[in-house]
Design a protein around this motif. Sequence first.
Motif, PDB file in Angstrom:
ATOM      1  N   ALA A 116      61.304 -13.349  21.954  1.00 17.42           N
ATOM      2  CA  ALA A 116      62.606 -13.099  20.567  1.00 17.42           C
ATOM      3  C   ALA A 116      61.390 -12.591  19.856  1.00 17.42           C
ATOM      4  O   ALA A 116      60.950 -12.524  18.923  1.00 17.42           O
ATOM      5  CB  ALA A 116      62.313 -14.297  20.009  1.00 17.42           C
ATOM      6  N   PRO A 117      60.797 -11.549  19.513  1.00 16.95           N
ATOM      7  CA  PRO A 117      60.638 -10.384  18.906  1.00 16.95           C
ATOM      8  C   PRO A 117      60.171 -10.350  17.949  1.00 16.95           C
ATOM      9  O   PRO A 117      59.922 -10.784  17.271  1.00 16.95           O
ATOM     10  CB  PRO A 117      60.350  -9.129  20.208  1.00 16.95           C
ATOM     11  CG  PRO A 117      61.170  -9.378  21.177  1.00 16.95           C
ATOM     12  CD  PRO A 117      61.124 -10.874  21.756  1.00 16.95           C
ATOM     13  N   ASN A 118      61.920  -9.671  17.289  1.00 16.15           N
ATOM     14  CA  ASN A 118      62.214  -9.914  16.282  1.00 16.15           C
ATOM     15  C   ASN A 118      63.594  -9.845  16.259  1.00 16.15           C
ATOM     16  O   ASN A 118      64.119  -9.509  17.349  1.00 16.15           O
ATOM     17  CB  ASN A 118      61.420  -8.791  15.492  1.00 16.15           C
ATOM     18  CG  ASN A 118      61.851  -7.253  16.034  1.00 16.15           C
ATOM     19  OD1 ASN A 118      63.267  -6.797  16.152  1.00 16.15           O
ATOM     20  ND2 ASN A 118      61.098  -6.474  16.027  1.00 16.15           N
ATOM     21  N   ALA A 119      64.580 -10.230  14.774  1.00 16.85           N
ATOM     22  CA  ALA A 119      65.491 -10.381  15.172  1.00 16.85           C
ATOM     23  C   ALA A 119      66.493  -8.658  15.377  1.00 16.85           C
ATOM     24  O   ALA A 119      67.469  -8.881  16.280  1.00 16.85           O
ATOM     25  CB  ALA A 119      66.527 -10.727  13.220  1.00 16.85           C
ATOM     26  N   LEU A 120      65.873  -7.687  15.365  1.00 16.30           N
ATOM     27  CA  LEU A 120      66.291  -6.449  15.296  1.00 16.30           C
ATOM     28  C   LEU A 120      66.667  -5.862  17.149  1.00 16.30           C
ATOM     29  O   LEU A 120      67.756  -5.622  17.551  1.00 16.30           O
ATOM     30  CB  LEU A 120      65.843  -4.953  14.525  1.00 16.30           C
ATOM     31  CG  LEU A 120      66.315  -5.384  13.184  1.00 16.30           C
ATOM     32  CD1 LEU A 120      65.827  -4.302  12.589  1.00 16.30           C
ATOM     33  CD2 LEU A 120      67.526  -5.457  13.007  1.00 16.30           C
ATOM     34  N   VAL A 121      65.922  -6.243  17.872  1.00 18.19           N
ATOM     35  CA  VAL A 121      65.378  -6.271  19.176  1.00 18.19           C
ATOM     36  C   VAL A 121      65.887  -7.139  19.835  1.00 18.19           C
ATOM     37  O   VAL A 121      66.794  -6.843  20.834  1.00 18.19           O
ATOM     38  CB  VAL A 121      63.804  -6.236  19.312  1.00 18.19           C
ATOM     39  CG1 VAL A 121      63.959  -6.949  21.194  1.00 18.19           C
ATOM     40  CG2 VAL A 121      63.195  -5.951  18.376  1.00 18.19           C
ATOM     41  N   ASP A 122      66.072  -8.515  19.478  1.00 18.02           N
ATOM     42  CA  ASP A 122      66.921  -9.708  19.762  1.00 18.02           C
ATOM     43  C   ASP A 122      68.752  -8.947  19.511  1.00 18.02           C
ATOM     44  O   ASP A 122      69.607  -9.044  21.045  1.00 18.02           O
ATOM     45  CB  ASP A 122      67.229 -11.065  19.323  1.00 18.02           C
ATOM     46  CG  ASP A 122      66.494 -12.099  19.603  1.00 18.02           C
ATOM     47  OD1 ASP A 122      65.363 -10.955  20.938  1.00 18.02           O
ATOM     48  OD2 ASP A 122      65.568 -12.616  18.825  1.00 18.02           O
ATOM     49  N   LEU A 123      68.946  -8.388  18.597  1.00 16.11           N
ATOM     50  CA  LEU A 123      70.708  -8.109  18.088  1.00 16.11           C
ATOM     51  C   LEU A 123      70.969  -6.907  19.460  1.00 16.11           C
ATOM     52  O   LEU A 123      71.723  -6.881  20.020  1.00 16.11           O
ATOM     53  CB  LEU A 123      70.720  -7.513  16.909  1.00 16.11           C
ATOM     54  CG  LEU A 123      71.995  -7.418  16.429  1.00 16.11           C
ATOM     55  CD1 LEU A 123      73.527  -7.915  16.731  1.00 16.11           C
ATOM     56  CD2 LEU A 123      71.819  -6.432  15.239  1.00 16.11           C
TER      57      LEU A 123
END
Length: 429
Positions: free
Chosen positions: A45-52
């Motif tokens: 879960a690198p960060n919210a934007l990558v996850d999105l």
Amino acid sequence: MTNTLSPAAAPTVAPPRMGASAWGRIAICIAIALPAVVFRIGGFAPNALVDLLVFGGAVVAASFLLAWAAEAAQKDIAGALAIAILALIAVLPEYAVDLYYAFRSGYDPAYEQFAAANMTGSNRLLLGFGWPLVVIISLLVARRFVKTGSLPASATRVLELERSSRLDIGFLALLALVAFLIPLMGSIPMWFGFVLLAAFVWYLWRASKVTDDDDDEELVGMAGNIASMPQRARRWTIVALFVVAAAVILSSAEPFADALVDSGSALGIDSYFLVQWLAPLATEAPEFIVAALFALRGMGGAAIGTLIASKVNQWSLLVGSLPIAHVLGGGTTGGLPLDSRQVEEFMLTASQTVLGVAIIIALRFHRWSAIALAALFAVQFFVTDTNGRWVLSIVHIVAALVVFWINRRDILPTITAPFRRPSSPAFRD
């Protein structure tokens, strides 16, 4: 593809197979979904934007697999029931995301707003954007047939709905009226949820009794490729696509839903806005594409019929499941509570649905009605306060009453359609 051989060689004809390009499209969807599976299994879960991007892409890719399989399944499931099931399967990604928000709200009150936001956004997007889209495409496509003389000139101005649509419109009319109870109650109680679920079961049962003249409509595109396979191979392929797509969606729904909320903070955008509009746009894109393809093939009635059935699914199965998911997540047995903003959103959504029913109740969808629906849908993005939402709701209702009066002869046949025994090939008024 089917090979054409002489009668003498017929016994040696090989079974039809999907072309390499069709398998390639399936492979591309799986490749897009694969990173999400790796992230999920590996706990990345690198960060919210990558996850999105990763999980959102997986949901969209899996949605295409579902849409192709559901459309091809019409080869084995005929009539209005096929349209109902296609509509149900096409919106499964949306259900997965919305039910996660409802479940999470059971132990995290901050998520209560998102369950209602996602549902109202997807519902209004379907009617305000999806319906006009397929109507305009259908009317533009009709110009080709008008030029050849196979259709009257009026076909470029009005889309005629199939008579079997009377059942779906009847259910949608009843559900739209019942929907006004939600803002009046200020919540979605458990008992109300069970009533809506019962309505959905009733709807599927009634749809299974309706038969159409177009049961043998030829499928094209990806659905046509799958449908052209031998029966056993076709069914195994459809089941495999369903299983793979469902597994991807179920594994991606939670991180995608959380990433939407977290990305709002990271981007400086209201999380409520992302949940209400970005999530439905991603999860319903394949459904819109399926309906648009129907319209492009000159099957405007089937196209709008699919989206009408989706509205019935949303107002019955989806809304009815929200309080149950909320309780299963640890919420009170009273059901899913709604704040003042959610009450306004449900009121706006219900009033838009009533207007939609008024427009199609005569089984005719005029191009100016499609333009008006799209315009009213666009207006709401400039209406950001409480007074504006209530005024727009009143505009919907007043416009609906005017259109109902114009089509008053169709009101009784429509609201009684869910209770009448359908005759083959479709309902007769």
